[in-house]
Write a protein that holds these residues in place. Sequence first.
Motif, PDB file in Angstrom:
ATOM      1  N   PRO A  95       0.833  -1.203   0.000  1.00  0.00           N
ATOM      2  CA  PRO A  95       0.000   0.000   0.000  1.00  0.00           C
ATOM      3  C   PRO A  95       0.870   1.257   0.000  1.00  0.00           C
ATOM      4  N   TYR A  96       0.225   2.418  -0.051  1.00  0.00           N
ATOM      5  CA  TYR A  96       0.962   3.669   0.048  1.00  0.00           C
ATOM      6  C   TYR A  96       1.618   3.781   1.423  1.00  0.00           C
ATOM      7  N   ASP A  97       2.868   4.203   1.428  1.00  0.00           N
ATOM      8  CA  ASP A  97       3.537   4.573   2.674  1.00  0.00           C
ATOM      9  C   ASP A  97       3.550   6.093   2.705  1.00  0.00           C
ATOM     10  N   PHE A  98       2.692   6.657   3.548  1.00  0.00           N
ATOM     11  CA  PHE A  98       2.526   8.115   3.562  1.00  0.00           C
ATOM     12  C   PHE A  98       3.646   8.831   4.300  1.00  0.00           C
ATOM     13  N   SER A  99       4.546   8.083   4.941  1.00  0.00           N
ATOM     14  CA  SER A  99       5.559   8.714   5.779  1.00  0.00           C
ATOM     15  C   SER A  99       6.813   9.127   5.021  1.00  0.00           C
ATOM     16  N   LYS A 100       6.975   8.621   3.774  1.00  0.00           N
ATOM     17  CA  LYS A 100       8.220   8.897   3.049  1.00  0.00           C
ATOM     18  C   LYS A 100       8.006   8.685   1.553  1.00  0.00           C
ATOM     19  N   GLU A 101       9.067   8.932   0.779  1.00  0.00           N
ATOM     20  CA  GLU A 101       9.003   8.746  -0.660  1.00  0.00           C
ATOM     21  C   GLU A 101       8.691   7.290  -1.016  1.00  0.00           C
ATOM     22  N   ASN A 102       7.875   7.120  -2.070  1.00  0.00           N
ATOM     23  CA  ASN A 102       7.578   5.782  -2.610  1.00  0.00           C
ATOM     24  C   ASN A 102       8.177   5.718  -4.013  1.00  0.00           C
ATOM     25  N   TYR A 103       9.472   5.455  -4.099  1.00  0.00           N
ATOM     26  CA  TYR A 103      10.174   5.534  -5.380  1.00  0.00           C
ATOM     27  C   TYR A 103       9.690   4.477  -6.365  1.00  0.00           C
ATOM     28  N   SER A 104       9.535   4.876  -7.620  1.00  0.00           N
ATOM     29  CA  SER A 104       9.166   3.948  -8.683  1.00  0.00           C
ATOM     30  C   SER A 104       9.595   4.528 -10.024  1.00  0.00           C
ATOM     31  N   ARG A 105       9.982   3.657 -10.953  1.00  0.00           N
ATOM     32  CA  ARG A 105      10.299   4.084 -12.318  1.00  0.00           C
ATOM     33  C   ARG A 105       9.109   3.873 -13.260  1.00  0.00           C
ATOM     34  N   LEU A 106       7.947   3.587 -12.693  1.00  0.00           N
ATOM     35  CA  LEU A 106       6.795   3.233 -13.511  1.00  0.00           C
ATOM     36  C   LEU A 106       5.847   4.399 -13.779  1.00  0.00           C
ATOM     37  N   GLY A 107       6.333   5.622 -13.637  1.00  0.00           N
ATOM     38  CA  GLY A 107       5.505   6.780 -13.975  1.00  0.00           C
ATOM     39  C   GLY A 107       5.090   6.779 -15.432  1.00  0.00           C
ATOM     40  N   TYR A 108       5.898   6.174 -16.287  1.00  0.00           N
ATOM     41  CA  TYR A 108       5.546   6.121 -17.708  1.00  0.00           C
ATOM     42  C   TYR A 108       4.317   5.253 -17.947  1.00  0.00           C
ATOM     43  N   VAL A 109       4.004   4.358 -16.992  1.00  0.00           N
ATOM     44  CA  VAL A 109       2.752   3.600 -17.050  1.00  0.00           C
ATOM     45  C   VAL A 109       1.652   4.355 -16.310  1.00  0.00           C
ATOM     46  N   ALA A 110       1.918   4.723 -15.065  1.00  0.00           N
ATOM     47  CA  ALA A 110       0.898   5.345 -14.226  1.00  0.00           C
ATOM     48  C   ALA A 110       0.338   6.611 -14.848  1.00  0.00           C
ATOM     49  N   GLU A 111       1.208   7.505 -15.288  1.00  0.00           N
ATOM     50  CA  GLU A 111       0.744   8.764 -15.871  1.00  0.00           C
ATOM     51  C   GLU A 111       0.792   8.757 -17.396  1.00  0.00           C
ATOM     52  N   GLY A 112       1.789   8.082 -17.970  1.00  0.00           N
ATOM     53  CA  GLY A 112       1.929   8.099 -19.427  1.00  0.00           C
ATOM     54  C   GLY A 112       0.824   7.351 -20.134  1.00  0.00           C
ATOM     55  N   VAL A 113       0.571   6.102 -19.712  1.00  0.00           N
ATOM     56  CA  VAL A 113      -0.513   5.320 -20.327  1.00  0.00           C
ATOM     57  C   VAL A 113      -1.847   6.011 -20.088  1.00  0.00           C
ATOM     58  N   THR A 114      -2.025   6.595 -18.909  1.00  0.00           N
ATOM     59  CA  THR A 114      -3.277   7.295 -18.598  1.00  0.00           C
ATOM     60  C   THR A 114      -3.450   8.519 -19.482  1.00  0.00           C
ATOM     61  N   THR A 115      -2.381   9.266 -19.715  1.00  0.00           N
ATOM     62  CA  THR A 115      -2.464  10.429 -20.603  1.00  0.00           C
ATOM     63  C   THR A 115      -2.840   9.995 -22.015  1.00  0.00           C
ATOM     64  N   TYR A 116      -2.240   8.915 -22.479  1.00  0.00           N
ATOM     65  CA  TYR A 116      -2.544   8.395 -23.810  1.00  0.00           C
ATOM     66  C   TYR A 116      -4.011   8.011 -23.933  1.00  0.00           C
ATOM     67  N   TYR A 117      -4.487   7.229 -22.983  1.00  0.00           N
ATOM     68  CA  TYR A 117      -5.865   6.752 -23.087  1.00  0.00           C
ATOM     69  C   TYR A 117      -6.883   7.819 -22.687  1.00  0.00           C
ATOM     70  N   GLY A 118      -6.496   8.759 -21.843  1.00  0.00           N
ATOM     71  CA  GLY A 118      -7.429   9.818 -21.458  1.00  0.00           C
ATOM     72  C   GLY A 118      -7.933  10.582 -22.658  1.00  0.00           C
TER      73      GLY A 118
END
Length: 575
Positions: free
Chosen positions: A287-310
């Motif tokens: 789950p989300y850890d609200f206490s610190k950074e949640n590092y990921s290289r998958l922004g190209y899926v989370a935001e990129g794929v969403t921008t494409y399909y939006g």
Amino acid sequence: MAQKITYRVWSEKPHSRYLDLEAHIPTGGRKELTLQLPAWRPGRYELGNFARNIRSLSVSVPSDSEKKINAVKTGKDTWQVNCDGHDSIVVRYDYYAAELNAGSTWVDADQIYVNPVNCFLYLPDQQDTPYEITVEMEEDFRLATGMKVEGNTMFAKDVQEVMDCPFIASPDLWERTYEVDGKQYHIWIQGRHRLDESRLLQEFEAFTKAQLAAFGSIPCDDYHFIFHFPDHATRHGVEHENSTVIALGPAEKLMKVDGYDEMLGISCHELYHTWNIKSIRPKEMMPYDFSKENYSRLGYVAEGVTTYYGDLYLYRSQVFNEQKYLSLLAGQIQRHLHNPGRLNLSVADSSFDTWLDGYQAGIPHRKVSIYTEGCLTAFMTDVEIMRSTNNERSLDDVMKIMYERFGLKGEGYTEADYRNAVTEVAGKDLNVIFDQLIYGTDDYTEHLNSALDYLGISFDMYDDNTFMQQTGVFHFNSNGKVKVHDVWPDSPGDRAGLGRGDELISLNGILVDELINERIQFTGRDKTIAFIRDRALYEAEIELDRDVYYPRVSLKRKESANEAFQKWAWLEKKA
């Protein structure tokens, strides 16, 4: 009866912009408690430092508010409390709620708008503790939220839910609903508007049906679009598990075609997030850890794929016409071509680094946008899958697989999981896209041109013969002055020594003004430029070359829609 955290929320003086909060927190018999305020909020992968907005935090016992309990701040957003043998404690504090956007908290005479992730405390070692939130409000106020509501009280089953459910309390909330596949979709609006209700509901229903056709189901019982239409300029949307908050202003903007279309674009984008990131979520955030950074290289899926399909689902559902959609895709390509950072840092690494410098441009030419480059890599992945499967499969199938294997099971996915799903659907590993374009910094142009050509779309980059395109000097006008915003690396402007912040004075002895583009055509090929830097006057020679910098982009479908285009755009009825 299960222990719970109960919050009381009100604003004693709305004009001060302070929100008053009182939390009753069970101790569970422990001698000490750690109170944590979230360090960031989902949807914006940067540290928020919300604790800077807290004033006058105090802890007391429930039976006597004057009997204070020692609370020591142990970090920028943590407090250690000596429970002193009490079964529960009461925490009181003020939160400065003076920023109105889709992810903030705001108080005025007309509303209490709260994102709990900004201002609610939680117990790091008690993530399953439920919340009960009561808003002290007038009788004519209503609540817009994704939480369960009874009167003026809301209920959340745990920390993850409460931090992902913003709410508005206001007497001015406008609400309409529509139904798709037996589930209710609510549209809430706070602010002035004169929207065509029938058209609004019809178009929202259309793009909702299109997204449901791709996934088969939606991972929530109902859904809430919560809009702010303020009188100031803003554009922002934030996704949540069963809602989105969208701020778009000034309100008059919605009366114009571009403003209304912008609202549709954000809404379709945020709805897609219900699957992609709220359900299909990187393992690092499950789950989300609200206490610190949640590092990921998958922004190209989370935001990129969403921008494409939006954008694409607005075209597929016929809310946007072909010309509108292709202009949006052309805009993404143009933004990509105008960012020299694409030559330096990959979209995957830029995703990781949102935690470093947030969503600001940062230093010149360092990184790319997970939205723009993520959108374009999603588009190229989609078309390459179609090409590899004779148009029988697409990125739609990948995202449905990800939803069924991970989202519906509540499991996070890894970079390898996404790549494996793409390989499975395509029938081969798309090495070039992943190794060279997503995780590398190779030029996109050839691959974009190939993908567009496969769909029968012409891709044109052209030159308006402007100063910027000839010299590589991106400029803007400010109070009658022409300032340099950016300079393309190794362009004529760069070789002449121009840099950010310089004020352009003259070109071949003719004063520079808003007619700078006409000046460059009038004054011959090579130029003598005068400019001011740090209050000193400089002069330099600009030797033009044959390259075009910051090109314009246009896309246009060729004479007839080929089979690939028809399947991609759903011109053939989707089964």
